[in-house]
Scaffold this motif. Structure first.
Motif, PDB file in Angstrom:
ATOM      1  N   PHE A 122       0.815  -1.286   0.090  1.00  0.00           N
ATOM      2  CA  PHE A 122      -0.027   0.109  -0.026  1.00  0.00           C
ATOM      3  C   PHE A 122       0.942   1.026   0.102  1.00  0.00           C
ATOM      4  O   PHE A 122       0.606   2.232  -0.806  1.00  0.00           O
ATOM      5  CB  PHE A 122      -0.963   0.097   1.289  1.00  0.00           C
ATOM      6  N   LYS A 123       1.857   1.250   0.885  1.00  0.00           N
ATOM      7  CA  LYS A 123       2.867   2.383   0.913  1.00  0.00           C
ATOM      8  C   LYS A 123       3.562   2.613  -0.420  1.00  0.00           C
ATOM      9  O   LYS A 123       3.765   3.662  -1.058  1.00  0.00           O
ATOM     10  CB  LYS A 123       3.900   2.022   2.081  1.00  0.00           C
ATOM     11  N   GLU A 129       1.906   6.867  -6.754  1.00  0.00           N
ATOM     12  CA  GLU A 129       0.829   7.788  -6.971  1.00  0.00           C
ATOM     13  C   GLU A 129       1.346   9.371  -6.919  1.00  0.00           C
ATOM     14  O   GLU A 129       1.130  10.066  -7.928  1.00  0.00           O
ATOM     15  CB  GLU A 129      -0.482   7.572  -6.360  1.00  0.00           C
ATOM     16  N   ILE A 130       1.940   9.445  -5.698  1.00  0.00           N
ATOM     17  CA  ILE A 130       2.595  10.985  -5.525  1.00  0.00           C
ATOM     18  C   ILE A 130       3.669  11.221  -6.469  1.00  0.00           C
ATOM     19  O   ILE A 130       3.347  12.204  -7.219  1.00  0.00           O
ATOM     20  CB  ILE A 130       3.349  10.807  -3.895  1.00  0.00           C
ATOM     21  N   ASP A 131       4.305  10.370  -6.687  1.00  0.00           N
ATOM     22  CA  ASP A 131       5.393  10.583  -7.746  1.00  0.00           C
ATOM     23  C   ASP A 131       4.856  10.698  -9.108  1.00  0.00           C
ATOM     24  O   ASP A 131       5.208  11.680  -9.667  1.00  0.00           O
ATOM     25  CB  ASP A 131       6.298   9.424  -7.848  1.00  0.00           C
ATOM     26  N   GLN A 151      -3.377   4.732   7.533  1.00  0.00           N
ATOM     27  CA  GLN A 151      -3.015   5.994   7.811  1.00  0.00           C
ATOM     28  C   GLN A 151      -1.377   6.086   8.066  1.00  0.00           C
ATOM     29  O   GLN A 151      -1.026   7.197   7.734  1.00  0.00           O
ATOM     30  CB  GLN A 151      -3.773   6.396   9.277  1.00  0.00           C
ATOM     31  N   PRO A 152      -0.788   4.990   8.707  1.00  0.00           N
ATOM     32  CA  PRO A 152       0.667   5.534   8.998  1.00  0.00           C
ATOM     33  C   PRO A 152       1.354   5.371   8.032  1.00  0.00           C
ATOM     34  O   PRO A 152       2.337   6.152   7.613  1.00  0.00           O
ATOM     35  CB  PRO A 152       0.784   4.193  10.020  1.00  0.00           C
ATOM     36  N   GLU A 153       1.039   4.547   6.784  1.00  0.00           N
ATOM     37  CA  GLU A 153       1.759   4.260   5.422  1.00  0.00           C
ATOM     38  C   GLU A 153       1.705   5.713   4.785  1.00  0.00           C
ATOM     39  O   GLU A 153       2.567   6.236   3.962  1.00  0.00           O
ATOM     40  CB  GLU A 153       1.125   2.983   5.012  1.00  0.00           C
ATOM     41  N   MET A 154       0.360   6.201   4.580  1.00  0.00           N
ATOM     42  CA  MET A 154       0.097   7.442   3.836  1.00  0.00           C
ATOM     43  C   MET A 154       1.030   8.610   4.617  1.00  0.00           C
ATOM     44  O   MET A 154       1.561   9.464   3.949  1.00  0.00           O
ATOM     45  CB  MET A 154      -1.380   7.788   3.917  1.00  0.00           C
ATOM     46  N   LYS A 155       1.031   8.608   5.969  1.00  0.00           N
ATOM     47  CA  LYS A 155       1.750   9.622   6.670  1.00  0.00           C
ATOM     48  C   LYS A 155       3.277   9.683   6.236  1.00  0.00           C
ATOM     49  O   LYS A 155       4.075  10.634   5.855  1.00  0.00           O
ATOM     50  CB  LYS A 155       1.534   9.505   8.163  1.00  0.00           C
ATOM     51  N   ALA A 156       3.931   8.357   6.326  1.00  0.00           N
ATOM     52  CA  ALA A 156       5.248   8.144   6.103  1.00  0.00           C
ATOM     53  C   ALA A 156       5.575   8.427   4.585  1.00  0.00           C
ATOM     54  O   ALA A 156       6.700   9.169   4.319  1.00  0.00           O
ATOM     55  CB  ALA A 156       5.614   6.735   6.433  1.00  0.00           C
ATOM     56  N   ALA A 157       4.646   8.000   3.726  1.00  0.00           N
ATOM     57  CA  ALA A 157       4.875   8.182   2.249  1.00  0.00           C
ATOM     58  C   ALA A 157       4.926   9.721   2.033  1.00  0.00           C
ATOM     59  O   ALA A 157       5.706  10.109   1.246  1.00  0.00           O
ATOM     60  CB  ALA A 157       3.813   7.725   1.454  1.00  0.00           C
ATOM     61  N   SER A 158       4.096  10.469   2.513  1.00  0.00           N
ATOM     62  CA  SER A 158       4.008  11.945   2.298  1.00  0.00           C
ATOM     63  C   SER A 158       5.266  12.709   2.819  1.00  0.00           C
ATOM     64  O   SER A 158       5.889  13.366   2.099  1.00  0.00           O
ATOM     65  CB  SER A 158       2.813  12.630   3.349  1.00  0.00           C
ATOM     66  N   ALA A 159       5.559  12.040   4.062  1.00  0.00           N
ATOM     67  CA  ALA A 159       7.014  12.822   4.444  1.00  0.00           C
ATOM     68  C   ALA A 159       8.140  12.537   3.532  1.00  0.00           C
ATOM     69  O   ALA A 159       9.087  13.490   3.399  1.00  0.00           O
ATOM     70  CB  ALA A 159       7.156  12.273   6.041  1.00  0.00           C
ATOM     71  N   GLU A 160       8.234  11.099   3.154  1.00  0.00           N
ATOM     72  CA  GLU A 160       9.295  10.749   2.646  1.00  0.00           C
ATOM     73  C   GLU A 160       9.263  11.626   1.065  1.00  0.00           C
ATOM     74  O   GLU A 160      10.411  11.965   0.575  1.00  0.00           O
ATOM     75  CB  GLU A 160       9.310   9.404   1.798  1.00  0.00           C
ATOM     76  N   TYR A 173       1.591  16.700   1.500  1.00  0.00           N
ATOM     77  CA  TYR A 173       1.086  16.925   2.988  1.00  0.00           C
ATOM     78  C   TYR A 173       0.197  15.642   3.323  1.00  0.00           C
ATOM     79  O   TYR A 173      -0.758  15.335   2.297  1.00  0.00           O
ATOM     80  CB  TYR A 173       0.313  18.315   2.695  1.00  0.00           C
ATOM     81  N   TYR A 174       0.332  15.413   4.422  1.00  0.00           N
ATOM     82  CA  TYR A 174      -0.464  14.420   4.913  1.00  0.00           C
ATOM     83  C   TYR A 174      -1.753  15.046   5.706  1.00  0.00           C
ATOM     84  O   TYR A 174      -1.578  15.851   6.747  1.00  0.00           O
ATOM     85  CB  TYR A 174       0.263  13.275   5.851  1.00  0.00           C
ATOM     86  N   ILE A 175      -2.980  14.907   5.051  1.00  0.00           N
ATOM     87  CA  ILE A 175      -4.004  15.548   5.870  1.00  0.00           C
ATOM     88  C   ILE A 175      -4.786  14.421   6.774  1.00  0.00           C
ATOM     89  O   ILE A 175      -5.462  13.619   6.511  1.00  0.00           O
ATOM     90  CB  ILE A 175      -4.872  15.921   4.831  1.00  0.00           C
TER      91      ILE A 175
END
Length: 325
Positions: A122-123, A129-131, A151-160, A173-175
């Motif tokens: 998932f991450k 998708e972000i890329d 949620q944890p994976e979306m937060k981590a992916a956003s930060a990376e 940004y992680y919302i």
């Protein structure tokens, strides 16, 4: 003469009926959904300042016998579209219909239809998708989801990705308020209005899906008014005590005086109550019977407004009042 008048009146009535039934034409300028636009139309939007995009996850899982499996995706899509339209400079990427740990997908007890994906995969999907959105030319990418899993994976992916793309002028940004604050606000609304709180597939989801369904019964079957449910979870009083304790811990931590974790659950939940009614085990762990479209609109607006507020706050912090680095 009388026959001519009657015929003319009938013709006018038929014309009015036909006009009323004429389908509306599609105008791509009115849509914010990426998959409903051509690449040329997206290019034009980007050149005209629509440089923000929402990357949103939904989910496919059981929600009790009265609501459809795609509830998370349906609600996430509706909120995302409304957020993008109100922001005025954003599009919505295709909503992901699968997340980690969907309810109903467990070894030996899985429910037909649920779709799961490992946290690691998932991450990677969110990262890709972000890329992709960055390569398309979007400058502000907002990541959020309607399901607790992921949620944890979306937060981590956003930060990376924010760290990786920032040198190129792109921010990610992680919302969190799309999910957590909205759940807290909705539960408080239910508490204050003496309505059932929490529960999987219960008041919150059933009401919102009633509000969003195009035709009655499409997302929520009429049985929601009488469907049996598990008397599990916390009572309203237990929920309120747990919420107050959690907020006190968060406030203390913010002030530099963290308190021990745990406690504040407000007593044991009804799942452990020996006097509780027998379990139904149908995927529904709360009472959806009082759900209404009107409550659904309130629920949806919490999610939309909370997300917009956080988007504006985080964007201002990254880009300043001018909206630029």
């Amino acid at each position: 003469m009388k026959q001519i008048i009657v015929f003319a009146g009938a013709l006018a009535l038929c014309s009015s009926s036909a006009l009323a039934q004429t389908p509306r034409t599609f105008n791509p300028k009115d849509t914010v959904e990426l998959e409903l636009l051509t690449h040329s139309e997206v290019t034009e939007r980007l050149h005209n300042g629509t440089t923000s995009v929402l990357v949103v996850a939904g989910g496919t899982e059981e929600r009790g016998p009265h609501t459809v499996l795609g509830g998370h995706t349906i609600m996430a899509h509706y909120r995302a579209v409304q957020i993008a339209k109100r922001l005025g400079n954003a599009l919505v990427a295709p909503v992901l219909p699968f997340v980690p740990a969907p309810t109903g997908l467990r070894e030996g007890t899985n429910t037909p239809g649920a779709i799961g994906i490992s946290p690691e995969v998932f991450k990677q999907v969110v990262l890709a998708e972000i890329d992709s959105m960055a390569m398309s030319g979007f400058k502000d990418i907002y990541v959020m989801g309607d399901h607790g899993g992921g949620q944890p994976e979306m937060k981590a992916a956003s930060a990376e990705m924010d760290e990786k793309l920032a040198p190129k002028g792109v921010h990610v940004y992680y919302i969190a308020d799309f999910y957590q604050k909205t759940h807290d606000d909705v539960d408080m609304y239910m508490y204050e209005h003496k309505l059932p709180i929490g529960g999987h597939g219960a008041m919150m989801e059933t009401s919102e899906e009633l509000y969003e369904e195009p035709v009655p019964g499409m997302y929520v079957r009429p049985t929601y008014k009488t469907v049996p449910f598990d008397p599990t979870g916390q009572t309203p009083e237990q929920w309120k005590a747990a919420r107050d304790a959690r907020m006190a811990r968060e406030a203390a931590a913010a002030a530099g005086t963290p308190q021990p974790a745990g406690g504040g659950r407000g007593g044991r939940g009804r799942a452990n109550d020996p006097n509780a009614a027998p379990r139904v085990n149908n995927g529904l762990t709360g009472d959806p019977h009082p759900a209404t479209k009107e409550i659904g609109k309130v629920v949806a607006e919490f999610g939309i407004n909370n997300s917009i507020a956080e988007i504006k706050k985080l964007t201002a912090e990254k880009r300043g009042a001018s909206g630029r680095d």
